[in-house]
Design a protein around this motif. Structure first.
Motif, PDB file in Angstrom:
ATOM      1  N   SER A  21      27.488   3.223   8.896  1.00  0.00           N
ATOM      2  CA  SER A  21      26.158   3.709   9.236  1.00  0.00           C
ATOM      3  C   SER A  21      25.776   3.433  10.691  1.00  0.00           C
ATOM      4  N   GLY A  22      26.094   2.226  11.199  1.00  0.00           N
ATOM      5  CA  GLY A  22      25.740   1.893  12.576  1.00  0.00           C
ATOM      6  C   GLY A  22      26.338   2.862  13.580  1.00  0.00           C
ATOM      7  N   PRO A  23      27.673   2.994  13.623  1.00  0.00           N
ATOM      8  CA  PRO A  23      28.279   3.961  14.538  1.00  0.00           C
ATOM      9  C   PRO A  23      27.818   5.393  14.280  1.00  0.00           C
ATOM     10  N   LEU A  24      27.636   5.753  13.024  1.00  0.00           N
ATOM     11  CA  LEU A  24      27.210   7.128  12.726  1.00  0.00           C
ATOM     12  C   LEU A  24      25.856   7.439  13.373  1.00  0.00           C
ATOM     13  N   LEU A  42      27.776  19.515   8.173  1.00  0.00           N
ATOM     14  CA  LEU A  42      28.109  18.140   8.552  1.00  0.00           C
ATOM     15  C   LEU A  42      28.092  17.296   7.289  1.00  0.00           C
ATOM     16  N   THR A  43      29.127  16.503   7.108  1.00  0.00           N
ATOM     17  CA  THR A  43      29.201  15.583   5.970  1.00  0.00           C
ATOM     18  C   THR A  43      29.531  14.193   6.494  1.00  0.00           C
ATOM     19  N   LEU A  44      28.722  13.209   6.113  1.00  0.00           N
ATOM     20  CA  LEU A  44      28.891  11.834   6.565  1.00  0.00           C
ATOM     21  C   LEU A  44      29.078  10.917   5.370  1.00  0.00           C
ATOM     22  N   SER A  45      29.968   9.934   5.505  1.00  0.00           N
ATOM     23  CA  SER A  45      30.065   8.876   4.516  1.00  0.00           C
ATOM     24  C   SER A  45      30.352   7.574   5.249  1.00  0.00           C
ATOM     25  N   GLY A  46      30.570   6.499   4.452  1.00  0.00           N
ATOM     26  CA  GLY A  46      30.588   5.171   5.035  1.00  0.00           C
ATOM     27  C   GLY A  46      29.170   4.619   5.081  1.00  0.00           C
ATOM     28  N   VAL A  47      28.288   5.205   4.276  1.00  0.00           N
ATOM     29  CA  VAL A  47      26.870   4.863   4.281  1.00  0.00           C
ATOM     30  C   VAL A  47      26.495   4.264   2.928  1.00  0.00           C
ATOM     31  N   LEU A  48      25.929   3.069   2.945  1.00  0.00           N
ATOM     32  CA  LEU A  48      25.405   2.490   1.716  1.00  0.00           C
ATOM     33  C   LEU A  48      24.157   3.250   1.288  1.00  0.00           C
ATOM     34  N   GLN A  52      21.079   2.534   3.091  1.00  0.00           N
ATOM     35  CA  GLN A  52      21.028   2.926   4.505  1.00  0.00           C
ATOM     36  C   GLN A  52      20.810   4.431   4.683  1.00  0.00           C
ATOM     37  N   ALA A  53      20.799   5.160   3.573  1.00  0.00           N
ATOM     38  CA  ALA A  53      20.787   6.627   3.656  1.00  0.00           C
ATOM     39  C   ALA A  53      19.588   7.140   4.450  1.00  0.00           C
TER      40      ALA A  53
END
Length: 303
Positions: A242-245, A262-268, A271-272
């Motif tokens: 989440s931080g780098p994203l 756009l699709t993002l993951s690595g997010v708790l 944190q969404a």
């Protein structure tokens, strides 16, 4: 060859220094465990990747030393304690049964079934479903073997949306092992590019793609803009943290073609909202799916 484990219980303050000293004194390997593991006093130590504590130790730590069976175990412990300036701690010995270590390691990694039709298969296994989307991938240095929820979420998104949206180009930013890029390619996305900051990940991704007969180009960030004519993509996928994203929001959004996704993951899951807010001025994101406390966010750029 036979081995013996030397088991020592020490306080948190001594675990790291003693571990280093034991290696200097002749240990073959050293690991640190929670001495209260399996009891009500057990302490969770690791959380989100990148948020680990400075010391990999517990209030009551168990230091496990691997040594040759005929080594002078008392001398190893005494030398390490002297080097640390602490009294010689009590310890116990336990034999290590002879093992076929290669087979033992391989037995811990079975094929992984993801989504409806994707299989991640180590090279020492046969594919369980010959008609599935098969990725031959061994555990290695680069992140991404399909076992982590964030990787699974992205793979499931690709399986559903690449055939539905038929993107002509896809960018996998933070490609790790190349697993997401390879899934996209096997789903017939014509142009797939992977980017990662780690040169070892780039090497691993290229190797994995060659093994899986996937034509994917991989770049370090500094080579990306100058080495490819494709600068914006119909689909962008980033499985990082989440931080780098949040910091990368302007850059990633600049890589999306009009009408692209756009699709993002690595997010708790917790944190969404913060990540969605960081991207709101460029693209509306929503939670696409959640697994084990992690989420995948997805949205489309206006055409």
């Amino acid at each position: 060859m036979s081995w013996t484990e030397i088991v020592i219980e020490v306080p948190l303050t001594d675990a790291e220094n003693l571990s280093d000293a034991l290696m200097e004194a002749g240990a073959l390997s050293v690991s640190v465990e929670d001495a209260d593991e399996g009891t009500p006093s057990e302490q969770p130590l690791f959380g989100e990747p990148g948020m680990e504590p400075k010391e990999a130790a517990w209030q009551r730590s168990r230091v496990v030393v691997l040594a040759e069976v005929d080594a002078d175990h008392a001398a190893i412990v005494s030398a390490a304690a002297e080097a640390c300036g602490v009294p010689v701690p009590p310890y116990s010995l336990r034999p290590v049964a002879a093992q076929d270590w290669v087979r033992l390691t391989q037995s811990q990694f079975d094929p992984i079934h993801i989504g409806k039709n994707i299989w991640v298969v180590p090279s020492w296994h046969d594919a369980p479903d010959a008609n599935g989307l098969i990725l031959e991938l061994d555990p290695g240095l680069a992140f991404g073997t399909g076992s982590h929820p964030t990787t699974r979420l992205c793979m499931e998104w690709l399986e559903i949306n690449v055939p539905a949206q038929q993107p002509q180009s896809l960018l996998d930013y933070g490609c790790g092992s190349g697993i997401l890029a390879m899934v996209a390619k096997k789903l017939d996305c014509p142009t797939v590019i992977g980017v990662d900051i780690d040169p070892h990940a780039i090497d691993a991704a290229r190797y994995n793609s060659e093994r899986n007969h996937c034509s994917v180009d991989y770049y370090l960030p500094e080579d990306f803009s100058t080495s490819t004519s494709v600068q914006v993509f119909d689909a962008v996928v980033a499985n990082i943290l989440s931080g780098p994203l949040k910091l990368m929001a302007p850059m990633l959004c600049s890589r999306i073609a009009a009408g692209g996704s756009l699709t993002l993951s690595g997010v708790l899951a917790t944190q969404a909202d913060d990540v969605i807010a960081a991207y709101a001025q460029w693209i509306p994101l929503t939670v696409w799916a959640e697994h084990d406390g992690w989420v995948a966010l997805s949205g489309k750029l206006k055409a």
